[in-house]
Design a protein around this motif. Structure first.
Motif, PDB file in Angstrom:
ATOM      1  N   PHE A  85       0.695  -1.208   0.014  1.00  0.00           N
ATOM      2  CA  PHE A  85       0.025  -0.061  -0.050  1.00  0.00           C
ATOM      3  C   PHE A  85       0.731   1.395  -0.115  1.00  0.00           C
ATOM      4  CE2 PHE A  85      -3.573  -2.544   1.651  1.00  0.00           C
ATOM      5  CZ  PHE A  85      -4.523  -2.204   0.608  1.00  0.00           C
ATOM      6  N   ASN A  86       2.015   1.023   0.778  1.00  0.00           N
ATOM      7  CA  ASN A  86       3.041   2.414   0.770  1.00  0.00           C
ATOM      8  C   ASN A  86       3.365   2.751  -0.715  1.00  0.00           C
ATOM      9  OD1 ASN A  86       5.467   3.741   0.893  1.00  0.00           O
ATOM     10  ND2 ASN A  86       5.236   3.352   3.335  1.00  0.00           N
ATOM     11  N   THR A  87       3.832   1.524  -1.237  1.00  0.00           N
ATOM     12  CA  THR A  87       4.201   1.838  -2.692  1.00  0.00           C
ATOM     13  C   THR A  87       3.195   2.155  -3.535  1.00  0.00           C
ATOM     14  OG1 THR A  87       5.911  -0.289  -2.149  1.00  0.00           O
ATOM     15  CG2 THR A  87       5.586   0.648  -4.636  1.00  0.00           C
ATOM     16  N   LEU A  88       1.901   1.832  -3.449  1.00  0.00           N
ATOM     17  CA  LEU A  88       0.906   2.376  -4.122  1.00  0.00           C
ATOM     18  C   LEU A  88       0.325   3.645  -4.179  1.00  0.00           C
ATOM     19  CD1 LEU A  88      -1.338   1.433  -6.353  1.00  0.00           C
ATOM     20  CD2 LEU A  88      -2.606   0.363  -4.509  1.00  0.00           C
ATOM     21  N   TRP A  89       0.286   4.265  -3.165  1.00  0.00           N
ATOM     22  CA  TRP A  89      -0.059   5.551  -2.667  1.00  0.00           C
ATOM     23  C   TRP A  89       0.377   6.482  -3.562  1.00  0.00           C
ATOM     24  CZ3 TRP A  89       1.342  10.425  -1.067  1.00  0.00           C
ATOM     25  CH2 TRP A  89       0.170  11.194  -0.866  1.00  0.00           C
ATOM     26  N   THR A  90       1.903   6.771  -3.743  1.00  0.00           N
ATOM     27  CA  THR A  90       2.552   7.878  -4.338  1.00  0.00           C
ATOM     28  C   THR A  90       1.951   7.918  -5.925  1.00  0.00           C
ATOM     29  OG1 THR A  90       4.269   7.683  -2.785  1.00  0.00           O
ATOM     30  CG2 THR A  90       4.779   8.850  -4.796  1.00  0.00           C
ATOM     31  N   PRO A  91       2.131   6.753  -6.600  1.00  0.00           N
ATOM     32  CA  PRO A  91       1.737   6.985  -8.039  1.00  0.00           C
ATOM     33  C   PRO A  91       0.170   7.356  -8.184  1.00  0.00           C
ATOM     34  CG  PRO A  91       2.942   4.782  -7.495  1.00  0.00           C
ATOM     35  CD  PRO A  91       2.873   5.483  -6.317  1.00  0.00           C
ATOM     36  N   VAL A  92      -0.656   6.745  -7.336  1.00  0.00           N
ATOM     37  CA  VAL A  92      -2.036   7.312  -7.502  1.00  0.00           C
ATOM     38  C   VAL A  92      -2.381   8.584  -7.147  1.00  0.00           C
ATOM     39  CG1 VAL A  92      -4.425   6.615  -6.426  1.00  0.00           C
ATOM     40  CG2 VAL A  92      -2.791   4.782  -6.911  1.00  0.00           C
ATOM     41  N   PHE A  93      -1.498   9.207  -6.127  1.00  0.00           N
ATOM     42  CA  PHE A  93      -1.800  10.538  -5.879  1.00  0.00           C
ATOM     43  C   PHE A  93      -0.932  11.403  -6.731  1.00  0.00           C
ATOM     44  CE2 PHE A  93      -1.235  14.645  -3.428  1.00  0.00           C
ATOM     45  CZ  PHE A  93      -2.534  14.688  -2.699  1.00  0.00           C
ATOM     46  N   PHE A  94       0.161  11.217  -6.664  1.00  0.00           N
ATOM     47  CA  PHE A  94       1.131  12.349  -7.446  1.00  0.00           C
ATOM     48  C   PHE A  94       1.126  11.984  -8.986  1.00  0.00           C
ATOM     49  CE2 PHE A  94       2.785  12.852  -3.224  1.00  0.00           C
ATOM     50  CZ  PHE A  94       2.683  14.286  -3.003  1.00  0.00           C
ATOM     51  N   GLY A  95       1.029  10.667  -9.247  1.00  0.00           N
ATOM     52  CA  GLY A  95       1.312  10.320 -10.775  1.00  0.00           C
ATOM     53  C   GLY A  95      -0.046  10.401 -11.493  1.00  0.00           C
ATOM     54  N   LEU A  96      -1.146   9.830 -11.223  1.00  0.00           N
ATOM     55  CA  LEU A  96      -2.720   9.568 -11.746  1.00  0.00           C
ATOM     56  C   LEU A  96      -3.118  10.979 -11.338  1.00  0.00           C
ATOM     57  CD1 LEU A  96      -3.044   6.079 -11.321  1.00  0.00           C
ATOM     58  CD2 LEU A  96      -2.442   7.372 -13.479  1.00  0.00           C
ATOM     59  N   HIS A  97      -2.865  11.841 -10.048  1.00  0.00           N
ATOM     60  CA  HIS A  97      -3.724  12.835  -9.576  1.00  0.00           C
ATOM     61  C   HIS A  97      -5.147  12.439  -8.908  1.00  0.00           C
ATOM     62  CE1 HIS A  97      -1.246  15.886 -12.144  1.00  0.00           C
ATOM     63  NE2 HIS A  97      -0.448  15.112 -11.535  1.00  0.00           N
ATOM     64  N   ARG A  98      -5.153  11.176  -8.568  1.00  0.00           N
ATOM     65  CA  ARG A  98      -6.319  10.580  -8.165  1.00  0.00           C
ATOM     66  C   ARG A  98      -6.646  10.776  -6.427  1.00  0.00           C
ATOM     67  NH1 ARG A  98      -9.349   8.526 -12.493  1.00  0.00           N
ATOM     68  NH2 ARG A  98      -7.947   8.140 -14.033  1.00  0.00           N
ATOM     69  N   ILE A  99      -7.073  11.985  -6.043  1.00  0.00           N
ATOM     70  CA  ILE A  99      -7.102  12.204  -4.790  1.00  0.00           C
ATOM     71  C   ILE A  99      -7.857  11.237  -3.816  1.00  0.00           C
ATOM     72  CG2 ILE A  99      -7.412  14.170  -2.771  1.00  0.00           C
ATOM     73  CD1 ILE A  99      -6.911  16.258  -5.238  1.00  0.00           C
ATOM     74  N   LYS A 100      -9.206  11.146  -4.303  1.00  0.00           N
ATOM     75  CA  LYS A 100     -10.087  10.369  -3.596  1.00  0.00           C
ATOM     76  C   LYS A 100      -9.555   8.819  -3.695  1.00  0.00           C
ATOM     77  CE  LYS A 100     -14.975   8.484  -4.454  1.00  0.00           C
ATOM     78  NZ  LYS A 100     -16.106   8.736  -5.357  1.00  0.00           N
ATOM     79  N   ALA A 101      -8.865   8.281  -4.806  1.00  0.00           N
ATOM     80  CA  ALA A 101      -8.540   6.923  -4.950  1.00  0.00           C
ATOM     81  C   ALA A 101      -7.419   6.870  -3.960  1.00  0.00           C
ATOM     82  CB  ALA A 101      -8.073   6.405  -6.378  1.00  0.00           C
ATOM     83  N   ALA A 102      -6.494   7.673  -4.100  1.00  0.00           N
ATOM     84  CA  ALA A 102      -5.321   7.833  -2.966  1.00  0.00           C
ATOM     85  C   ALA A 102      -5.641   7.706  -1.516  1.00  0.00           C
ATOM     86  CB  ALA A 102      -4.455   8.875  -3.265  1.00  0.00           C
ATOM     87  N   PHE A 103      -6.956   8.314  -1.422  1.00  0.00           N
ATOM     88  CA  PHE A 103      -7.348   8.348  -0.094  1.00  0.00           C
ATOM     89  C   PHE A 103      -7.911   6.932   0.486  1.00  0.00           C
ATOM     90  CE2 PHE A 103     -10.902   8.371   3.083  1.00  0.00           C
ATOM     91  CZ  PHE A 103     -10.607   8.933   4.190  1.00  0.00           C
ATOM     92  N   PHE A 104      -8.343   6.412  -0.254  1.00  0.00           N
ATOM     93  CA  PHE A 104      -8.846   4.712  -0.004  1.00  0.00           C
ATOM     94  C   PHE A 104      -7.573   3.837  -0.242  1.00  0.00           C
ATOM     95  CE2 PHE A 104     -12.635   6.520  -1.188  1.00  0.00           C
ATOM     96  CZ  PHE A 104     -13.638   6.194  -0.394  1.00  0.00           C
TER      97      PHE A 104
END
Length: 157
Positions: free
Chosen positions: A81-100
């Motif tokens: 999960f730690n590895t996944l969060w950064t690309p979801v938030f900063f890479g894809l700009h998916r703030i809501k998905a990054a929250f989950f």
């Protein structure tokens, strides 16, 4: 301490940390509305470096112990999960998905902490600051989501 185990866990943490250099905050993040209590940018790599070393050391203490299967499964889940969060938030700009993703990270860090405490109090204690930091990061993610509800995500190519 088994230095080989420590090195393996530290390399896993380094792989997770690599996403931070691959997906930098940049102009998009600077342009978002953030709460006044947002940590300074320089704090993130400093805190994460300390947390990764502590996490690797804690895991190297617990891994060789009898009955550590669930503890190590939680450790594997939190680093995923730690590895996944950064690309979801900063890479894809998916703030809501990054929250989950962050919710999954928080739960897996909490699970790691609890199961580590059951096997080795030092290893469990090393996860207390990690859970505190992930709590702050989750609150920050939630606040950024609430303040920027219409922020568009990066279009899939």
């Amino acid at each position: 301490m088994e230095w080989g185990l420590f090195a393996i866990f530290l390399l896993a943490c380094a792989a997770a940390a690599t996403t931070g250099s691959m997906f930098m905050p940049g102009a998009w993040y600077r342009g978002l509305s953030k709460p006044t209590w947002t940590p300074k940018d320089w704090m993130f790599p400093v805190v994460w470096s300390i947390l990764y070393v502590s996490s690797a050391y804690a895991a190297s203490r617990v891994a060789p112990l009898e009955g550590s299967a669930y503890a190590m499964a939680f450790w594997a889940m939190q680093i995923a999960f730690n590895t996944l969060w950064t690309p979801v938030f900063f890479g894809l700009h998916r703030i809501k998905a990054a929250f989950f993703v962050m919710l999954g990270l928080w739960l897996s860090v909490a699970g790691t902490m609890v199961t580590f405490f059951q096997l080795d109090w030092i290893a469990g204690a090393l996860f207390v600051p990690y859970l505190a930091w992930v709590t702050v990061a989750g609150a920050l993610n939630a606040s950024v989501w609430a303040r920027n509800p219409n922020e568009p995500a990066v279009a899939a190519e």
